[in-house]
Motif scaffolding. Structure first.
Motif, PDB file in Angstrom:
ATOM      1  N   LEU A  87      47.840  -7.346 -17.350  1.00 27.37           N
ATOM      2  CA  LEU A  87      47.861  -6.112 -18.141  1.00 27.37           C
ATOM      3  C   LEU A  87      47.053  -5.013 -17.450  1.00 27.37           C
ATOM      4  O   LEU A  87      47.429  -3.838 -17.487  1.00 27.37           O
ATOM      5  CB  LEU A  87      47.318  -6.383 -19.554  1.00 27.37           C
ATOM      6  N   PHE A  88      45.992  -5.418 -16.806  1.00 22.88           N
ATOM      7  CA  PHE A  88      45.177  -4.440 -16.059  1.00 22.88           C
ATOM      8  C   PHE A  88      45.979  -3.887 -14.881  1.00 22.88           C
ATOM      9  O   PHE A  88      46.021  -2.677 -14.656  1.00 22.88           O
ATOM     10  CB  PHE A  88      43.886  -5.118 -15.576  1.00 22.88           C
ATOM     11  N   ALA A  89      46.644  -4.806 -14.182  1.00 20.61           N
ATOM     12  CA  ALA A  89      47.473  -4.386 -13.043  1.00 20.61           C
ATOM     13  C   ALA A  89      48.602  -3.469 -13.505  1.00 20.61           C
ATOM     14  O   ALA A  89      49.034  -2.570 -12.784  1.00 20.61           O
ATOM     15  CB  ALA A  89      48.032  -5.613 -12.323  1.00 20.61           C
ATOM     16  N   ALA A  90      49.086  -3.680 -14.720  1.00 23.14           N
ATOM     17  CA  ALA A  90      50.175  -2.854 -15.258  1.00 23.14           C
ATOM     18  C   ALA A  90      49.689  -1.452 -15.635  1.00 23.14           C
ATOM     19  O   ALA A  90      50.488  -0.560 -15.866  1.00 23.14           O
ATOM     20  CB  ALA A  90      50.795  -3.538 -16.477  1.00 23.14           C
ATOM     21  N   GLY A  91      48.369  -1.283 -15.721  1.00 20.16           N
ATOM     22  CA  GLY A  91      47.872   0.074 -15.975  1.00 20.16           C
ATOM     23  C   GLY A  91      46.928   0.242 -17.149  1.00 20.16           C
ATOM     24  O   GLY A  91      46.512   1.357 -17.450  1.00 20.16           O
ATOM     25  N   ALA A  92      46.579  -0.867 -17.821  1.00 18.75           N
ATOM     26  CA  ALA A  92      45.622  -0.727 -18.936  1.00 18.75           C
ATOM     27  C   ALA A  92      44.225  -0.505 -18.349  1.00 18.75           C
ATOM     28  O   ALA A  92      43.890  -1.053 -17.308  1.00 18.75           O
ATOM     29  CB  ALA A  92      45.637  -1.974 -19.815  1.00 18.75           C
ATOM     30  N   ASP A  93      43.420   0.350 -19.025  1.00 18.03           N
ATOM     31  CA  ASP A  93      42.083   0.645 -18.487  1.00 18.03           C
ATOM     32  C   ASP A  93      40.955   0.110 -19.352  1.00 18.03           C
ATOM     33  O   ASP A  93      39.850  -0.069 -18.879  1.00 18.03           O
ATOM     34  CB  ASP A  93      41.795   2.159 -18.441  1.00 18.03           C
ATOM     35  N   ARG A  94      41.230   0.004 -20.647  1.00 18.60           N
ATOM     36  CA  ARG A  94      40.151  -0.336 -21.574  1.00 18.60           C
ATOM     37  C   ARG A  94      40.625  -1.442 -22.517  1.00 18.60           C
ATOM     38  O   ARG A  94      41.824  -1.573 -22.763  1.00 18.60           O
ATOM     39  CB  ARG A  94      39.758   0.890 -22.420  1.00 18.60           C
ATOM     40  N   TYR A  95      39.650  -2.173 -23.060  1.00 23.44           N
ATOM     41  CA  TYR A  95      40.019  -3.264 -23.970  1.00 23.44           C
ATOM     42  C   TYR A  95      38.987  -3.388 -25.083  1.00 23.44           C
ATOM     43  O   TYR A  95      37.787  -3.458 -24.816  1.00 23.44           O
ATOM     44  CB  TYR A  95      40.104  -4.593 -23.213  1.00 23.44           C
ATOM     45  N   LEU A  96      39.476  -3.380 -26.315  1.00 18.03           N
ATOM     46  CA  LEU A  96      38.583  -3.566 -27.474  1.00 18.03           C
ATOM     47  C   LEU A  96      38.763  -4.968 -28.027  1.00 18.03           C
ATOM     48  O   LEU A  96      39.881  -5.379 -28.339  1.00 18.03           O
ATOM     49  CB  LEU A  96      38.939  -2.567 -28.589  1.00 18.03           C
ATOM     50  N   LEU A  97      37.682  -5.690 -28.114  1.00 19.45           N
ATOM     51  CA  LEU A  97      37.713  -7.027 -28.701  1.00 19.45           C
ATOM     52  C   LEU A  97      36.381  -7.238 -29.410  1.00 19.45           C
ATOM     53  O   LEU A  97      35.373  -7.593 -28.798  1.00 19.45           O
ATOM     54  CB  LEU A  97      37.918  -8.091 -27.609  1.00 19.45           C
ATOM     55  N   ARG A  98      36.382  -6.968 -30.705  1.00 16.72           N
ATOM     56  CA  ARG A  98      35.109  -7.119 -31.430  1.00 16.72           C
ATOM     57  C   ARG A  98      34.665  -8.581 -31.410  1.00 16.72           C
ATOM     58  O   ARG A  98      35.496  -9.477 -31.572  1.00 16.72           O
ATOM     59  CB  ARG A  98      35.281  -6.650 -32.869  1.00 16.72           C
ATOM     60  N   HIS A  99      33.365  -8.776 -31.276  1.00 17.17           N
ATOM     61  CA  HIS A  99      32.879 -10.159 -31.316  1.00 17.17           C
ATOM     62  C   HIS A  99      32.710 -10.609 -32.774  1.00 17.17           C
ATOM     63  O   HIS A  99      32.595 -11.773 -33.044  1.00 17.17           O
ATOM     64  CB  HIS A  99      31.580 -10.297 -30.508  1.00 17.17           C
ATOM     65  N   GLU A 100      32.701  -9.668 -33.701  1.00 15.39           N
ATOM     66  CA  GLU A 100      32.643  -9.883 -35.168  1.00 15.39           C
ATOM     67  C   GLU A 100      31.269 -10.340 -35.664  1.00 15.39           C
ATOM     68  O   GLU A 100      30.771  -9.829 -36.651  1.00 15.39           O
ATOM     69  CB  GLU A 100      33.731 -10.842 -35.691  1.00 15.39           C
ATOM     70  N   THR A 101      30.661 -11.311 -35.018  1.00 13.29           N
ATOM     71  CA  THR A 101      29.274 -11.706 -35.291  1.00 13.29           C
ATOM     72  C   THR A 101      28.796 -12.501 -34.082  1.00 13.29           C
ATOM     73  O   THR A 101      29.555 -13.291 -33.527  1.00 13.29           O
ATOM     74  CB  THR A 101      29.121 -12.560 -36.561  1.00 13.29           C
ATOM     75  N   HIS A 130      21.514 -12.176 -38.245  1.00 16.42           N
ATOM     76  CA  HIS A 130      22.788 -12.081 -37.519  1.00 16.42           C
ATOM     77  C   HIS A 130      22.931 -10.702 -36.866  1.00 16.42           C
ATOM     78  O   HIS A 130      23.376 -10.585 -35.728  1.00 16.42           O
ATOM     79  CB  HIS A 130      23.952 -12.344 -38.466  1.00 16.42           C
ATOM     80  N   LEU A 131      22.565  -9.688 -37.621  1.00 12.04           N
ATOM     81  CA  LEU A 131      22.661  -8.321 -37.067  1.00 12.04           C
ATOM     82  C   LEU A 131      21.713  -8.154 -35.868  1.00 12.04           C
ATOM     83  O   LEU A 131      22.038  -7.443 -34.914  1.00 12.04           O
ATOM     84  CB  LEU A 131      22.361  -7.288 -38.156  1.00 12.04           C
ATOM     85  N   ILE A 132      20.556  -8.814 -35.936  1.00 13.97           N
ATOM     86  CA  ILE A 132      19.635  -8.762 -34.797  1.00 13.97           C
ATOM     87  C   ILE A 132      20.328  -9.340 -33.560  1.00 13.97           C
ATOM     88  O   ILE A 132      20.300  -8.762 -32.471  1.00 13.97           O
ATOM     89  CB  ILE A 132      18.332  -9.550 -35.105  1.00 13.97           C
ATOM     90  N   LYS A 133      21.026 -10.458 -33.773  1.00 15.07           N
ATOM     91  CA  LYS A 133      21.753 -11.073 -32.649  1.00 15.07           C
ATOM     92  C   LYS A 133      22.861 -10.152 -32.138  1.00 15.07           C
ATOM     93  O   LYS A 133      23.113 -10.057 -30.940  1.00 15.07           O
ATOM     94  CB  LYS A 133      22.363 -12.405 -33.080  1.00 15.07           C
ATOM     95  N   ASP A 134      23.540  -9.469 -33.071  1.00 17.55           N
ATOM     96  CA  ASP A 134      24.592  -8.524 -32.665  1.00 17.55           C
ATOM     97  C   ASP A 134      23.998  -7.426 -31.782  1.00 17.55           C
ATOM     98  O   ASP A 134      24.558  -7.077 -30.739  1.00 17.55           O
ATOM     99  CB  ASP A 134      25.240  -7.878 -33.898  1.00 17.55           C
ATOM    100  N   LEU A 135      22.870  -6.898 -32.213  1.00 16.68           N
ATOM    101  CA  LEU A 135      22.238  -5.808 -31.452  1.00 16.68           C
ATOM    102  C   LEU A 135      21.784  -6.303 -30.075  1.00 16.68           C
ATOM    103  O   LEU A 135      21.922  -5.604 -29.072  1.00 16.68           O
ATOM    104  CB  LEU A 135      21.054  -5.225 -32.224  1.00 16.68           C
ATOM    105  N   LYS A 136      21.281  -7.526 -30.037  1.00 15.85           N
ATOM    106  CA  LYS A 136      20.837  -8.057 -28.745  1.00 15.85           C
ATOM    107  C   LYS A 136      22.015  -8.314 -27.806  1.00 15.85           C
ATOM    108  O   LYS A 136      21.925  -8.111 -26.600  1.00 15.85           O
ATOM    109  CB  LYS A 136      20.014  -9.334 -28.956  1.00 15.85           C
ATOM    110  N   LEU A 137      23.128  -8.719 -28.392  1.00 14.58           N
ATOM    111  CA  LEU A 137      24.338  -8.894 -27.573  1.00 14.58           C
ATOM    112  C   LEU A 137      24.749  -7.548 -26.956  1.00 14.58           C
ATOM    113  O   LEU A 137      25.064  -7.453 -25.771  1.00 14.58           O
ATOM    114  CB  LEU A 137      25.477  -9.459 -28.419  1.00 14.58           C
ATOM    115  N   ILE A 138      24.712  -6.509 -27.770  1.00 21.95           N
ATOM    116  CA  ILE A 138      25.077  -5.175 -27.290  1.00 21.95           C
ATOM    117  C   ILE A 138      24.092  -4.723 -26.201  1.00 21.95           C
ATOM    118  O   ILE A 138      24.483  -4.169 -25.177  1.00 21.95           O
ATOM    119  CB  ILE A 138      25.106  -4.173 -28.474  1.00 21.95           C
ATOM    120  N   ARG A 139      22.815  -5.015 -26.427  1.00 21.26           N
ATOM    121  CA  ARG A 139      21.788  -4.631 -25.453  1.00 21.26           C
ATOM    122  C   ARG A 139      21.996  -5.344 -24.111  1.00 21.26           C
ATOM    123  O   ARG A 139      21.862  -4.749 -23.064  1.00 21.26           O
ATOM    124  CB  ARG A 139      20.416  -5.000 -26.031  1.00 21.26           C
TER     125      ARG A 139
END
Ligand code: 5AD
Ligand code: FES
Length: 357
Positions: A154-168, A216-225
């Protein structure tokens, strides 16, 4: 904790220092109005330092409501026999892009359930079709978990970005929101694969999902960090009447706003949408999101006759409006916040950000 401490924590975060789990928890839970206003003000200052008054628009095309997954919170889960299913053809998708392009969109977000019909060849054909016709646009995919080879094609076909929420970011909590065949480890592997391949990647969580605790939210923030995604999508959990979470409490818009500000301070250059879920939970949610540090809005470009069928949660806004009406409405809403919608692609800024000193 005294108000003084909250101010110090905000300053520490704004200075780029790492907060401890306890400190993050205190900020997440802080109900003090003045401290909240200070957090918001700092988040806005950082957002304006990197992005000025610009708000980027992403045209969302919900191209299939079929899904092989069974996430407990989601209205289009496999076992919801009441959900009306639809698939857009390549021509319909291209025509949404055409409309969007005329309205000024330079990013198209193709989102769907995990629909096996859109195997690699078919989806790559669609991505190539968009890439050929709209050379100057970014193509974002949000089509769930696939294997690495598929992401590469899909990247080779031209996609540049991908959204995949980790949810928690907590494994046990993940297990309370998903059937046992779904694993957080697999979700995170997908995110790493996407990053490796070269996509700009977005993760994110629902706020106030059932059984969610501050830890859980603390873990979410640390994942983002740690992962430092280019984009972060968060919105309040909202119940859907035909899921097993029908009677669960909705997530708090206020907590969502606080988290938007914290994320902005932790990751100054992140592309952060004020989501439709936030706009559903509070009629001025998207405006408030922008005024809390968000810098992206994602109006819907899906054909009006299918919009009502892509219902992840109850009472979703904008299901009756044409794309042109939504963009007009949103432009007005955005301009009232003092910000302005721009039509550039809106890639993440890298100048002056912590990773490129
Ligand atoms: N409430 C809020 N957000 C939801 N999503 C799915 N179902 C719901 C719901 N009931 C979010 C998930 C998913 C994104 C596309 O929509 O986070 O990743
Ligand atoms: Fe869709 Fe206001 S943004 S109707």
């Amino acid at each position: 904790m005294t108000d003084r401490n909250y101010i110090e924590l905000t300053d520490k975060l704004a200075a780029g220092d790492e907060l401890s789990d306890e400190e993050l928890g205190a900020l997440i839970e802080c109900e003090d109005r003045e401290a909240g206003a200070y957090l918001t003000q700092k988040a806005i200052a950082v957002r304006e330092k990197y992005y000025g008054k610009k708000v980027f628009i992403r045209g969302l095309i919900e191209f299939s409501s079929y899904c092989r997954n069974n996430c407990f919170y989601c209205g289009i889960r496999r076992d919801n026999k009441k959900a009306e299913r639809y698939r857009l053809s390549k021509e319909q998708i291209l025509s949404c892009c055409e409309t969007g392009y005329r309205l000024g969109f330079r990013t198209f977000v193709l989102q769907s359930g995990e629909d096996p019909y859109f195997a690699d060849e078919i989806l790559c054909g669609i991505v190539r079709g968009i890439r050929m016709r709209f050379e100057d646009c970014a193509i974002t995919l949000s089509v769930g978990e696939r294997d690495r080879g598929s992401y590469e094609k899909l990247f080779a076909a031209g996609a540049d970005r991908y959204l995949l929420r980790h949810e928690t970011a907590d494994e046990v909590h993940y297990g309370m929101l998903h059937p046992e065949e779904m694993l957080l480890s697999r979700r995170l592997q997908c995110l790493r694969d996407l990053r490796d391949i070269g996509y700009q990647v977005g993760c994110g969580m629902m706020v106030g999902s059932p059984y969610q605790k501050t830890e859980h939210l603390i873990k979410d923030l640390k994942l983002i960090r740690e992962f430092r995604p280019e984009m972060v999508g968060i919105g309040p959990f909202l119940p859907h009447q035909d899921t097993e979470f029908a009677d669960q409490k909705a997530g708090s818009p206020l907590l969502t706003l606080r988290l938007l500000s914290i994320i902005r301070l932790m990751h100054p250059t992140v592309l952060l949408p004020a989501t439709t879920a936030l706009g559903t939970a509070d009629p001025r949610g998207r405006e408030k999101g922008l005024l809390a540090g968000a810098n992206v809005v994602m109006p819907n470009l899906s054909p009006v006759d299918v919009r009502g069928k892509y219902t992840l949660y109850d009472n979703k806004i904008c299901t009756g409006e044409e794309a042109a009406e939504c963009i007009r409405c949103l432009s007005l809403r955005v301009s009232k916040t003092g910000y302005e919608i721009v039509t550039e692609r809106g890639d993440p800024v890298t100048f002056g950000s912590p990773e490129t000193p």
